[in-house]
Write a protein that holds these residues in place. Sequence first.
Motif, PDB file in Angstrom:
ATOM      1  N   LYS A 430       0.837  -1.204   0.000  1.00  0.00           N
ATOM      2  CA  LYS A 430       0.000   0.000   0.000  1.00  0.00           C
ATOM      3  C   LYS A 430       0.872   1.256   0.000  1.00  0.00           C
ATOM      4  O   LYS A 430       0.580   2.233  -0.709  1.00  0.00           O
ATOM      5  CB  LYS A 430      -0.923  -0.007   1.219  1.00  0.00           C
ATOM      6  N   GLN A 431       1.945   1.225   0.811  1.00  0.00           N
ATOM      7  CA  GLN A 431       2.838   2.377   0.855  1.00  0.00           C
ATOM      8  C   GLN A 431       3.524   2.582  -0.504  1.00  0.00           C
ATOM      9  O   GLN A 431       3.688   3.710  -0.959  1.00  0.00           O
ATOM     10  CB  GLN A 431       3.912   2.178   1.934  1.00  0.00           C
ATOM     11  N   LEU A 432       3.919   1.474  -1.141  1.00  0.00           N
ATOM     12  CA  LEU A 432       4.537   1.572  -2.464  1.00  0.00           C
ATOM     13  C   LEU A 432       3.569   2.192  -3.462  1.00  0.00           C
ATOM     14  O   LEU A 432       3.950   3.060  -4.255  1.00  0.00           O
ATOM     15  CB  LEU A 432       4.963   0.181  -2.936  1.00  0.00           C
ATOM     16  N   LYS A 433       2.304   1.777  -3.413  1.00  0.00           N
ATOM     17  CA  LYS A 433       1.296   2.328  -4.331  1.00  0.00           C
ATOM     18  C   LYS A 433       1.066   3.814  -4.046  1.00  0.00           C
ATOM     19  O   LYS A 433       0.950   4.624  -4.969  1.00  0.00           O
ATOM     20  CB  LYS A 433      -0.017   1.561  -4.197  1.00  0.00           C
ATOM     21  N   ASN A 434       1.010   4.178  -2.761  1.00  0.00           N
ATOM     22  CA  ASN A 434       0.773   5.588  -2.401  1.00  0.00           C
ATOM     23  C   ASN A 434       1.893   6.488  -2.923  1.00  0.00           C
ATOM     24  O   ASN A 434       1.641   7.550  -3.507  1.00  0.00           O
ATOM     25  CB  ASN A 434       0.662   5.729  -0.885  1.00  0.00           C
ATOM     26  N   VAL A 435       3.136   6.047  -2.714  1.00  0.00           N
ATOM     27  CA  VAL A 435       4.280   6.841  -3.178  1.00  0.00           C
ATOM     28  C   VAL A 435       4.314   6.881  -4.701  1.00  0.00           C
ATOM     29  O   VAL A 435       4.564   7.928  -5.306  1.00  0.00           O
ATOM     30  CB  VAL A 435       5.603   6.255  -2.625  1.00  0.00           C
ATOM     31  N   SER A 436       4.036   5.730  -5.324  1.00  0.00           N
ATOM     32  CA  SER A 436       4.038   5.654  -6.786  1.00  0.00           C
ATOM     33  C   SER A 436       2.987   6.574  -7.400  1.00  0.00           C
ATOM     34  O   SER A 436       3.259   7.291  -8.369  1.00  0.00           O
ATOM     35  CB  SER A 436       3.797   4.212  -7.223  1.00  0.00           C
ATOM     36  N   ASP A 437       1.788   6.578  -6.816  1.00  0.00           N
ATOM     37  CA  ASP A 437       0.715   7.449  -7.317  1.00  0.00           C
ATOM     38  C   ASP A 437       1.052   8.919  -7.077  1.00  0.00           C
ATOM     39  O   ASP A 437       0.788   9.780  -7.928  1.00  0.00           O
ATOM     40  CB  ASP A 437      -0.604   7.100  -6.623  1.00  0.00           C
ATOM     41  N   TRP A 438       1.634   9.207  -5.925  1.00  0.00           N
ATOM     42  CA  TRP A 438       1.967  10.585  -5.546  1.00  0.00           C
ATOM     43  C   TRP A 438       2.994  11.191  -6.505  1.00  0.00           C
ATOM     44  O   TRP A 438       2.882  12.347  -6.915  1.00  0.00           O
ATOM     45  CB  TRP A 438       2.503  10.580  -4.117  1.00  0.00           C
ATOM     46  N   LEU A 439       3.992  10.372  -6.904  1.00  0.00           N
ATOM     47  CA  LEU A 439       5.058  10.867  -7.778  1.00  0.00           C
ATOM     48  C   LEU A 439       4.842  10.511  -9.250  1.00  0.00           C
ATOM     49  O   LEU A 439       5.650  10.865 -10.093  1.00  0.00           O
ATOM     50  CB  LEU A 439       6.406  10.299  -7.318  1.00  0.00           C
ATOM     51  N   ASP A 440       3.743   9.776  -9.540  1.00  0.00           N
ATOM     52  CA  ASP A 440       3.433   9.356 -10.908  1.00  0.00           C
ATOM     53  C   ASP A 440       4.598   8.570 -11.512  1.00  0.00           C
ATOM     54  O   ASP A 440       5.124   8.899 -12.581  1.00  0.00           O
ATOM     55  CB  ASP A 440       3.114  10.585 -11.772  1.00  0.00           C
ATOM     56  N   LEU A 441       5.017   7.507 -10.816  1.00  0.00           N
ATOM     57  CA  LEU A 441       6.156   6.707 -11.241  1.00  0.00           C
ATOM     58  C   LEU A 441       5.744   5.680 -12.285  1.00  0.00           C
ATOM     59  O   LEU A 441       4.644   5.130 -12.218  1.00  0.00           O
ATOM     60  CB  LEU A 441       6.779   5.982 -10.040  1.00  0.00           C
ATOM     61  N   ASP A 442       6.657   5.398 -13.231  1.00  0.00           N
ATOM     62  CA  ASP A 442       6.401   4.312 -14.174  1.00  0.00           C
ATOM     63  C   ASP A 442       7.006   3.021 -13.613  1.00  0.00           C
ATOM     64  O   ASP A 442       7.596   3.018 -12.523  1.00  0.00           O
ATOM     65  CB  ASP A 442       6.955   4.636 -15.565  1.00  0.00           C
ATOM     66  N   ALA A 443       6.897   1.926 -14.347  1.00  0.00           N
ATOM     67  CA  ALA A 443       7.316   0.616 -13.843  1.00  0.00           C
ATOM     68  C   ALA A 443       8.817   0.576 -13.525  1.00  0.00           C
ATOM     69  O   ALA A 443       9.224   0.023 -12.500  1.00  0.00           O
ATOM     70  CB  ALA A 443       6.959  -0.466 -14.864  1.00  0.00           C
ATOM     71  N   LYS A 444       9.636   1.174 -14.399  1.00  0.00           N
ATOM     72  CA  LYS A 444      11.081   1.163 -14.182  1.00  0.00           C
ATOM     73  C   LYS A 444      11.467   1.965 -12.932  1.00  0.00           C
ATOM     74  O   LYS A 444      12.371   1.583 -12.188  1.00  0.00           O
ATOM     75  CB  LYS A 444      11.805   1.734 -15.420  1.00  0.00           C
ATOM     76  N   GLU A 445      10.776   3.086 -12.732  1.00  0.00           N
ATOM     77  CA  GLU A 445      11.078   3.916 -11.556  1.00  0.00           C
ATOM     78  C   GLU A 445      10.620   3.235 -10.268  1.00  0.00           C
ATOM     79  O   GLU A 445      11.284   3.356  -9.226  1.00  0.00           O
ATOM     80  CB  GLU A 445      10.420   5.292 -11.725  1.00  0.00           C
ATOM     81  N   LYS A 446       9.499   2.491 -10.341  1.00  0.00           N
ATOM     82  CA  LYS A 446       9.015   1.768  -9.165  1.00  0.00           C
ATOM     83  C   LYS A 446      10.017   0.691  -8.742  1.00  0.00           C
ATOM     84  O   LYS A 446      10.142   0.385  -7.549  1.00  0.00           O
ATOM     85  CB  LYS A 446       7.643   1.148  -9.431  1.00  0.00           C
ATOM     86  N   LYS A 447      10.738   0.131  -9.700  1.00  0.00           N
ATOM     87  CA  LYS A 447      11.725  -0.916  -9.377  1.00  0.00           C
ATOM     88  C   LYS A 447      12.822  -0.374  -8.461  1.00  0.00           C
ATOM     89  O   LYS A 447      13.419  -1.130  -7.690  1.00  0.00           O
ATOM     90  CB  LYS A 447      12.355  -1.452 -10.667  1.00  0.00           C
ATOM     91  N   LEU A 448      13.101   0.921  -8.548  1.00  0.00           N
ATOM     92  CA  LEU A 448      14.127   1.519  -7.709  1.00  0.00           C
ATOM     93  C   LEU A 448      13.740   1.502  -6.232  1.00  0.00           C
ATOM     94  O   LEU A 448      14.600   1.645  -5.351  1.00  0.00           O
ATOM     95  CB  LEU A 448      14.393   2.972  -8.136  1.00  0.00           C
ATOM     96  N   LEU A 449      12.452   1.354  -5.959  1.00  0.00           N
ATOM     97  CA  LEU A 449      11.971   1.370  -4.573  1.00  0.00           C
ATOM     98  C   LEU A 449      11.840  -0.025  -3.975  1.00  0.00           C
ATOM     99  O   LEU A 449      11.455  -0.170  -2.814  1.00  0.00           O
ATOM    100  CB  LEU A 449      10.611   2.080  -4.509  1.00  0.00           C
ATOM    101  N   LYS A 450      12.116  -1.052  -4.776  1.00  0.00           N
ATOM    102  CA  LYS A 450      11.941  -2.425  -4.290  1.00  0.00           C
ATOM    103  C   LYS A 450      13.266  -3.017  -3.829  1.00  0.00           C
ATOM    104  O   LYS A 450      14.327  -2.575  -4.233  1.00  0.00           O
ATOM    105  CB  LYS A 450      11.330  -3.297  -5.397  1.00  0.00           C
TER     106      LYS A 450
END
Length: 450
Positions: A430-450
Amino acid sequence: MSNVAKIPWVEKYRPKSLKEMALPTARVSGQRVNLGEELKNFVVTFFRERNQINKENTKIRNFNRTAIEKEQKEEIKISPEKAAVLLEGPPGIGKTSIVYALANDLNMEVIETNASDTRTRAALERKLKETTKTRGIMDFITQSKEKLILIDEIDGIYGVQDRGAIPTVIDLIQNTQFPIIMCSNEYKTNLQPIYNKIRRFEVKPLPKKEVTKIVHKILKKEKITSIKEEDLELLIEKNNGDLRGIINDLQGIGQGKVEEDTKKLILSLHRDRLEEIFSLIRDLFQVSSLREARNLTDKSDVDYNFLYKWINENLPKFIKSNREIAEAYENLSLADEIFGRIRINQYWGLLPYFFDLFAGGVALSRKETPIAKGFRNVAFPRYTTGAYFSLSSNEKEFMKKIRIKYEISPIEFIQNFLPFLKILCGTSRKQLKNVSDWLDLDAKEKKLLK
């Protein structure tokens, strides 16, 4: 060794024409454009507009000489979007080379300055005012080339003392007699007034395929056959799109002992640059001879332009006497003058004197101040743009999105912001989704948070 042999390969193989270049991808407001054609059209349009405006202003001035004050007309100024453009992209991808190749194609002279070295309004005006507003008397006698103004590292303008610098740049743009191309390594919110008035080209690094072609071409011309393809792959990967860095490292390998483990040599060229430069600065101010200073700079793969800025910033930490500080800055000033001659006239044989003055001359100006004992903190140059370390393309895009909300530097992003977000997003999906939505991240950028 001949002067030709001493020329850095980045200068030796700098393209003389846009036709010789593999032009990087560029976008304006999200739309892909042909950078070469766009810049040519910009310059041609500028001179057409300038000539027309100058004719109109001549009529206006003649009219104003005889008209009463309340009837006098205001002179016309060229619109900013027709007077200047900005090339924005990571260091080492060829922005400066594009400008020089364009100037060669159009038979123009490049007048280059670095905004991060002239950060205040007064300094900027002194350096650019005469160039942008007037022709010298010799221009009319010799019919010299038209000028193309290059303002590099415009993102180096920052801080309280630079508040007058942005309006100065805009004023210069509106009154220039020559087209202006500005370059920056990254987006800066304090440059928004400039972004609002001119076109900003987002320039991307060359594709790996194009970089590989350039590397093979250089190797062929230098008659180097001992570097394996897998080592070239590693070299390109390590530089992460920085073509200038790739060519510099290629020269280091090509002129070094390639009979050794080339892979090990490539990795040694890419040790942690921040850690290296911290150590190098401290060591320089411990030397007691010019030979020691030369040995330190010879062994370092830190770009001499960035090293110059680091020494300039940290000098007062290691030298305390006013007389010694004055001597050190005098040596820095002479070094800067020599480097200007090197760039303008291609006198690369002067490079050793540049190193001796800015490294040895500065360090050895310490005559009364005792050698510092214990740890000395080394500070980042206040006006550097962060090109001494590199971010991946995904990290750069991620950082741009963060900068829409917060103004942070690349080092703050890497050291603090990204690690914090990784910890936060690691607590739950849920936190990952919240941050991703807040910053409008694409799939590659989301990988940096995992």
